[in-house]
Every structure is written in C-alpha cells, then in structure tokens.
Design an enzyme around this catalytic site. Structure first.
Site, mmCIF file in Angstrom:
data_model
loop_
_atom_site.group_PDB
_atom_site.id
_atom_site.type_symbol
_atom_site.label_atom_id
_atom_site.label_comp_id
_atom_site.label_asym_id
_atom_site.label_seq_id
_atom_site.Cartn_x
_atom_site.Cartn_y
_atom_site.Cartn_z
ATOM 1 N N ASP A 84 0.831 -1.205 0.000
ATOM 2 C CA ASP A 84 0.000 0.000 0.000
ATOM 3 C C ASP A 84 0.866 1.256 0.000
ATOM 4 O O ASP A 84 1.933 1.291 0.624
ATOM 5 C CB ASP A 84 -0.914 -0.002 1.232
ATOM 6 C CG ASP A 84 -2.029 1.017 1.117
ATOM 7 O OD1 ASP A 84 -2.305 1.483 -0.003
ATOM 8 O OD2 ASP A 84 -2.619 1.359 2.146
ATOM 9 N N GLY A 85 0.378 2.282 -0.701
ATOM 10 C CA GLY A 85 1.022 3.588 -0.654
ATOM 11 C C GLY A 85 1.763 3.991 -1.916
ATOM 12 O O GLY A 85 2.450 5.018 -1.919
ATOM 13 N N ASN A 86 1.626 3.240 -3.008
ATOM 14 C CA ASN A 86 2.339 3.600 -4.239
ATOM 15 C C ASN A 86 1.908 4.970 -4.781
ATOM 16 O O ASN A 86 2.751 5.804 -5.112
ATOM 17 C CB ASN A 86 2.097 2.538 -5.315
ATOM 18 C CG ASN A 86 2.739 1.210 -4.988
ATOM 19 O OD1 ASN A 86 3.714 1.153 -4.250
ATOM 20 N ND2 ASN A 86 2.182 0.136 -5.520
ATOM 21 N N GLY A 87 0.603 5.165 -4.880
ATOM 22 C CA GLY A 87 0.108 6.423 -5.429
ATOM 23 C C GLY A 87 0.447 7.611 -4.555
ATOM 24 O O GLY A 87 0.856 8.677 -5.054
ATOM 25 N N ARG A 88 0.307 7.470 -3.241
ATOM 26 C CA ARG A 88 0.624 8.573 -2.335
ATOM 27 C C ARG A 88 2.113 8.898 -2.359
ATOM 28 O O ARG A 88 2.511 10.049 -2.263
ATOM 29 C CB ARG A 88 0.173 8.225 -0.913
ATOM 30 C CG ARG A 88 -1.340 8.356 -0.702
ATOM 31 C CD ARG A 88 -1.762 7.800 0.638
ATOM 32 N NE ARG A 88 -1.743 6.341 0.635
ATOM 33 C CZ ARG A 88 -1.668 5.606 1.733
ATOM 34 N NH1 ARG A 88 -1.562 6.191 2.919
ATOM 35 N NH2 ARG A 88 -1.681 4.282 1.661
ATOM 36 N N ARG A 97 0.790 9.035 -10.530
ATOM 37 C CA ARG A 97 0.618 7.848 -9.692
ATOM 38 C C ARG A 97 1.222 6.605 -10.342
ATOM 39 O O ARG A 97 1.669 5.690 -9.655
ATOM 40 C CB ARG A 97 -0.869 7.631 -9.394
ATOM 41 C CG ARG A 97 -1.456 8.684 -8.461
ATOM 42 C CD ARG A 97 -2.959 8.483 -8.273
ATOM 43 N NE ARG A 97 -3.251 7.230 -7.606
ATOM 44 C CZ ARG A 97 -3.318 7.075 -6.282
ATOM 45 N NH1 ARG A 97 -3.074 8.101 -5.478
ATOM 46 N NH2 ARG A 97 -3.619 5.902 -5.753
ATOM 47 N N HIS A 101 3.646 3.166 -8.960
ATOM 48 C CA HIS A 101 3.474 1.728 -9.191
ATOM 49 C C HIS A 101 4.732 1.120 -9.798
ATOM 50 O O HIS A 101 5.077 -0.029 -9.485
ATOM 51 C CB HIS A 101 2.255 1.486 -10.075
ATOM 52 C CG HIS A 101 0.965 1.894 -9.427
ATOM 53 N ND1 HIS A 101 0.473 1.272 -8.300
ATOM 54 C CD2 HIS A 101 0.074 2.883 -9.731
ATOM 55 C CE1 HIS A 101 -0.664 1.841 -7.950
ATOM 56 N NE2 HIS A 101 -0.923 2.818 -8.803
ATOM 57 N N LEU A 193 11.396 -20.438 -3.510
ATOM 58 C CA LEU A 193 10.275 -19.631 -3.040
ATOM 59 C C LEU A 193 9.061 -19.799 -3.949
ATOM 60 O O LEU A 193 9.196 -19.806 -5.180
ATOM 61 C CB LEU A 193 10.696 -18.160 -3.007
ATOM 62 C CG LEU A 193 9.610 -17.131 -2.713
ATOM 63 C CD1 LEU A 193 9.177 -17.207 -1.253
ATOM 64 C CD2 LEU A 193 10.110 -15.725 -3.049
ATOM 65 N N SER A 258 -8.418 -5.416 4.255
ATOM 66 C CA SER A 258 -8.913 -5.067 2.919
ATOM 67 C C SER A 258 -9.225 -6.269 2.028
ATOM 68 O O SER A 258 -8.765 -6.350 0.886
ATOM 69 C CB SER A 258 -7.904 -4.139 2.207
ATOM 70 O OG SER A 258 -7.806 -2.916 2.889
#
Length: 317
Positions: A84-88, A97, A101, A193, A258
């Site tokens: 979370d928080g890429n755009g901000r 934005r 990303h 992984l 979420s």
C-alpha cells in the site's frame, strides 16, 4: 509513457469490457496433425519451451546487508503483504501515480530477493484488488501493463522462484492472462520460493467461487452436504496447497486487511508499518520476520505459564 497510456487506455478498457462478457479461453499453439480434440487443459496456455536450468542467485543488497539468523521454530512459512502507498508516494514527489506503481515493482523485487536469502517458503503479494477497478482508467492501465512487463522481462524470471497467481481472470486483459499462465507453467518445477501474485483478487469473491465449486461437487455426489468440513472447503480453493498465512504485513500507515486472504489469514499475525511501499526493501521484510519471531502464537489455547508462588509477607524490622 503518458501519451501512450492516454491513447491506449480507452481501447484497453473497451477490450476489457468485451473480455468480461466472453468466457476465458487462451488459445494453444497449433498442434501437429492429426489435430487432437481440444480440452480445457490445452486451451489454458501453450506448453512452454524447456527452460535453462542455470538459475541465478539474488543480487546482494546495495549496502551489503545480510539477513538475520532466525531459529527454525520462529520462522514463518507464509508471509503475505498488502503493498500500500504507491500512489501517495508518487503524489508527495509531484509525480504521476503510475510512477509510484513502477517504483512499487522495484520494491516487490527486493522482497523476493530478501525472501530467498532468508529462506522463506511462501510469499504472497496483493497487487490489484477487485475494488481497484474504481480507480482512474489511466492508473489501472499503468498497473496492469507494468505487471505484464515484469512477468515478461523482470529479473525474477531467472531466480529459483515458482510463480503463480490468484484472482478472477474475467476482467483482466488477455495478454496479461497469457503471461500469467505462461509463467505458472514455466516455473512449476522450481523448488525455491513460491511467489503468488494476487491480481483482480478479492477474498469474498474467492470464498464465493469456492462455495460454488463445493456446491457443484455436492450435486455431483462427490461430497456429502451433511458432512462438509473445513478440509472439504479448503480442497476447493483455487490453490488448496497454499499454507495458512503466518504473517500479514501492510505498509502505507493503514491498519486493515482489505478483503485479502480472509480464509488463509484467519490466524495470521498482523504487522503494520507507516512507510509507503516504494520505500521498502528486503531489510524491512527481515525486520517484519524478526518481529514475528518474538510473538507467541497460541491459536486460542491458554498460555503456558508457570504457577506463581504466593508472596511471602515480610516482617517490618
């Protein structure tokens, strides 16, 4: 890039609408004659060419950081991350934005490197939710195109990483779905992984589709409706072999899950950090795992505490 997105976004959205109204079939490569009967399995994706068995090791951290030593009984098996928080992050720097990303994809690579170095077995990344379709069309197009490029050209392709995805293919561009399926098949034999990328994913949507699959199994007589248990439900999930989430980490200074992996994360330890996702690197993953190792997980059981001895009153002198 902005001009390209501005021109292509409307066309991609129209294609997405047409795609959502059409059953998903990915055409296979033309088989040699005689032509066999097409089945759903062959319609999903063409068989990939044999891959190079020489896999790379993760590049070292730029500052030489090394993972901490974690005891085996303190090491999570499955870490899931809400990125979370890429755009901000981009807006704070006066950038579009979409730039956030792209920076977020670099941070995601860092998490893969860190997971391999510390010996994590399962890493799941929340890349695009079913609710994210409400965002600006240019931002949506940028996110999906960046994801496709990462699948086709990203450095994770040559690591010991088994790649797969989870989500509803209904609204995703056909080209992206083909890339996802191709990487699933190409890396399915890798033993390092397991990286699961959640695209057009919603936890309630996953549970609803799983319930529908279980209902079909009951109607076919494969399961007894009166004897259905949690194991029966889990077997009908899109990835029944996915272990429960041990640690769920969210960046961006938000403290909610979420609609992310509600079935698998029922007993997950929650870990929230204030920084935006593009600022994170593998050291933040190691810190989250270290914090997890200090917690005591009881799953509803009473803690094992030695009985206290009653205090002995002291006589005043």
């Amino acid at each position: 890039l902005p001009t390209r997105v501005r021109i292509l976004a409307p066309a991609r959205l129209r294609a997405r609408l047409a795609w959502s109204l059409t059953p998903l079939t990915v055409p296979a490569a033309p088989p040699a004659p005689p032509v066999p009967r097409r089945t759903p399995a062959t319609a999903r994706a063409p068989e990939p060419a044999a891959e190079d068995t020489a896999l790379r090791t993760p590049p070292p951290h730029p500052e030489g950081a090394r993972p901490p030593r974690i005891a085996a009984d303190r090491m999570p098996t499955h870490v899931a991350i809400i990125m979370d928080g890429n755009g901000r992050w981009a807006e704070q720097r006066g950038l579009p934005r979409s730039a956030g990303h792209r920076a977020g994809n670099v941070a995601a690579r860092e998490m893969v490197y860190g997971a391999l170095e510390i010996g994590l077995r399962h890493l799941t990344l929340y890349a695009f939710s079913t609710e994210n379709w409400q965002r600006d069309t240019e931002e949506i197009a940028a996110v999906l195109e960046a994801t496709r490029r990462e699948l086709d050209e990203g450095p994770v392709r040559d690591l010991d990483v088994r790649q797969r995805w989870s989500g509803n293919p209904g609204k995703l561009p056909e080209e992206l779905v083909r890339s996802l399926l191709r990487e699933e098949r190409r890396t399915r034999a890798r033993t390092g992984l397991t990286l699961t990328v959640c695209l057009n994913y919603g936890g309630r949507d996953e549970i609803t589709r799983t319930a529908a699959a279980l209902a079909r199994a009951a109607r076919a007589g494969d399961v007894d409706p009166d004897l259905i248990g949690e194991d029966d439900f889990a077997r009908h999930l899109p990835h029944p072999d996915m272990p429960d989430v041990d640690l769920l980490w969210r960046t961006g200074d938000e403290q909610r899950t979420s609609n992310f992996l509600p079935w698998q994360a029922t007993y997950a330890e929650l870990y929230f950090t204030p920084g935006h996702w593009p600022d994170a690197d593998r050291r933040d993953l190691w810190q989250a795992i270290t914090a997890y190792g200090r917690r005591r997980r009881r799953h509803g059981a009473a803690p094992l505490v030695s009985p206290r001895k009653p205090a002995v009153p002291t006589r005043p002198e």
